[in-house]
Design an enzyme around this catalytic site. Structure first.
Site, PDB file in Angstrom:
ATOM      1  N   ARG A   1      50.425  51.234  37.246  1.00  0.00           N
ATOM      2  CA  ARG A   1      49.603  49.966  36.469  1.00  0.00           C
ATOM      3  C   ARG A   1      50.604  49.458  35.411  1.00  0.00           C
ATOM      4  O   ARG A   1      50.182  48.549  34.684  1.00  0.00           O
ATOM      5  CB  ARG A   1      48.584  50.474  35.987  1.00  0.00           C
ATOM      6  CG  ARG A   1      47.401  50.649  37.270  1.00  0.00           C
ATOM      7  CD  ARG A   1      46.056  51.270  36.710  1.00  0.00           C
ATOM      8  NE  ARG A   1      44.970  51.487  37.802  1.00  0.00           N
ATOM      9  CZ  ARG A   1      44.060  50.416  38.018  1.00  0.00           C
ATOM     10  NH1 ARG A   1      44.179  49.410  37.695  1.00  0.00           N
ATOM     11  NH2 ARG A   1      43.582  50.775  39.157  1.00  0.00           N
TER      12      ARG A   1
ATOM     13  N   ARG B   1      39.529  41.200  29.637  1.00  0.00           N
ATOM     14  CA  ARG B   1      39.939  41.993  30.720  1.00  0.00           C
ATOM     15  C   ARG B   1      41.282  41.709  31.107  1.00  0.00           C
ATOM     16  O   ARG B   1      42.306  42.292  31.262  1.00  0.00           O
ATOM     17  CB  ARG B   1      39.072  42.249  31.669  1.00  0.00           C
ATOM     18  CG  ARG B   1      39.150  43.392  32.476  1.00  0.00           C
ATOM     19  CD  ARG B   1      38.082  44.008  33.360  1.00  0.00           C
ATOM     20  NE  ARG B   1      37.668  42.965  34.261  1.00  0.00           N
ATOM     21  CZ  ARG B   1      36.442  42.284  34.202  1.00  0.00           C
ATOM     22  NH1 ARG B   1      35.690  42.375  33.110  1.00  0.00           N
ATOM     23  NH2 ARG B   1      35.917  41.388  34.886  1.00  0.00           N
TER      24      ARG B   1
ATOM     25  N   ARG C   1      29.468  34.930  39.741  1.00  0.00           N
ATOM     26  CA  ARG C   1      28.868  36.007  40.545  1.00  0.00           C
ATOM     27  C   ARG C   1      27.691  36.570  39.919  1.00  0.00           C
ATOM     28  O   ARG C   1      27.685  37.067  38.498  1.00  0.00           O
ATOM     29  CB  ARG C   1      30.121  37.104  40.708  1.00  0.00           C
ATOM     30  CG  ARG C   1      29.765  38.200  41.603  1.00  0.00           C
ATOM     31  CD  ARG C   1      30.757  39.163  41.831  1.00  0.00           C
ATOM     32  NE  ARG C   1      31.510  39.659  40.793  1.00  0.00           N
ATOM     33  CZ  ARG C   1      32.583  40.310  40.663  1.00  0.00           C
ATOM     34  NH1 ARG C   1      33.453  40.341  42.019  1.00  0.00           N
ATOM     35  NH2 ARG C   1      33.200  40.718  39.699  1.00  0.00           N
TER      36      ARG C   1
ATOM     37  N   LYS D   1      43.564  40.110  45.283  1.00  0.00           N
ATOM     38  CA  LYS D   1      44.373  40.991  45.816  1.00  0.00           C
ATOM     39  C   LYS D   1      43.919  41.685  47.125  1.00  0.00           C
ATOM     40  O   LYS D   1      44.707  42.090  48.004  1.00  0.00           O
ATOM     41  CB  LYS D   1      44.748  42.099  44.716  1.00  0.00           C
ATOM     42  CG  LYS D   1      45.862  43.321  45.053  1.00  0.00           C
ATOM     43  CD  LYS D   1      46.290  43.923  43.957  1.00  0.00           C
ATOM     44  CE  LYS D   1      45.093  44.666  42.989  1.00  0.00           C
ATOM     45  NZ  LYS D   1      45.345  45.727  42.101  1.00  0.00           N
TER      46      LYS D   1
ATOM     47  N   ARG E   1      26.242  41.055  35.621  1.00  0.00           N
ATOM     48  CA  ARG E   1      26.805  41.880  34.666  1.00  0.00           C
ATOM     49  C   ARG E   1      27.613  41.478  33.424  1.00  0.00           C
ATOM     50  O   ARG E   1      28.228  40.394  33.361  1.00  0.00           O
ATOM     51  CB  ARG E   1      27.817  42.824  35.558  1.00  0.00           C
ATOM     52  CG  ARG E   1      26.952  43.490  36.575  1.00  0.00           C
ATOM     53  CD  ARG E   1      28.144  44.365  37.517  1.00  0.00           C
ATOM     54  NE  ARG E   1      29.372  43.778  37.633  1.00  0.00           N
ATOM     55  CZ  ARG E   1      30.222  44.228  38.433  1.00  0.00           C
ATOM     56  NH1 ARG E   1      30.044  45.438  38.933  1.00  0.00           N
ATOM     57  NH2 ARG E   1      31.240  43.660  38.720  1.00  0.00           N
TER      58      ARG E   1
END
Length: 253
Positions: free
Chosen positions: A129, A207, A163, A52, A196
């Protein structure tokens, strides 16, 4: 998602439902500044990690009259600068409560005012949202078009799980497109890289599942009104030309 704010209609609507003084002032200012025009607002929907930000950046580059409105950035700026709205927002945040929808709308509209006065369109990112927020926003401004980015969950999982970061500096590496010179260590300091917990595959899937659950009614809300256009794919460079073509067809900005 694309949205157009009709200043005359919105002004009457805000007065009739007794909106806050700030929003009434915002609308009356726009009605005076643009009596024959409509100020445009672009809203974009997409999963976290789904490109996005990349698509938004390309829109800003190709449509120079657009101002990017990130609700997260606005909220942090108001809190940092201790504005009246920022103090109100911080009181909710400090108590662990969500910032009320009307306060978030006020924050967005206050940020929007000077740019609309300059004749700029807005690229709204991060709000609404969910369906409740969309209906609250609809009381203030009418949404005409919605850009919905549909990126496969597993594509996002692979992208984020790839990542690794160097915590002290914030440097980010990706083994697929920006790998460290030596596996597992930072290029500059030689210190170890870490992943992380939020970037681990199981966390990312959780998520994204939560996002789908909350956002699906929002997508249906706009789709049922004939406002939503979904763009599917795995690469932003392939998706964006379709988005740009659609925006041009809508005579945007």
């Amino acid at each position: 998602m694309l949205a157009v704010l009709s200043t005359k209609t919105a002004t009457a609507r805000c007065v009739s439902i007794g909106r806050t003084h700030m929003i009434r002032s915002f609308m009356s200012t726009q009605a005076a500044s643009f009596p024959e025009e409509e100020a445009q607002m672009v809203l974009i929907l997409g999963k976290p990690g789904g490109g996005k930000g990349t698509i938004s950046g390309k829109i800003l580059k190709d449509f120079p009259k657009v101002h990017h409105v990130s609700t997260g950035d606005i909220l942090r700026a108001h809190v940092r600068e201790q504005t009246d709205l920022g103090k109100k927002a911080k009181s909710y945040m400090d108590s662990g409560a969500l910032v009320p929808d009307e306060l978030m709308i006020n924050l967005v509209m206050e940020d929007a005012t000077p740019f609309l006065e300059e004749g700029k369109a807005l690229l709204l990112d991060g709000f609404p949202r969910n369906l409740k927020q969309a209906k609250a926003l609809e009381e203030v401004t009418h949404i005409d078009h919605v850009i919905n980015l549909n990126i496969p969950t597993e594509t996002i999982v692979e992208r984020i799980a790839d990542r690794w970061i160097h915590p002290p500096s914030g440097r980010i590496y990706s083994y697929s497109y920006k790998p460290p010179k030596v596996a597992g260590v930072d290029d500059v300091t030689g210190e170890p890289l870490v992943q992380r917990d939020d970037d681990k595959p199981e966390s990312v899937r959780t998520r994204l599942s939560a996002y789908d659950k909350v956002t699906s009614p929002l997508v249906d809300f706009y789709d049922s009104r004939g406002l939503l256009k979904t763009f599917s794919g795995t690469q932003s460079d392939v998706i964006y030309p379709q988005v740009k073509k659609w925006l041009l067809e809508k005579n945007f900005a």
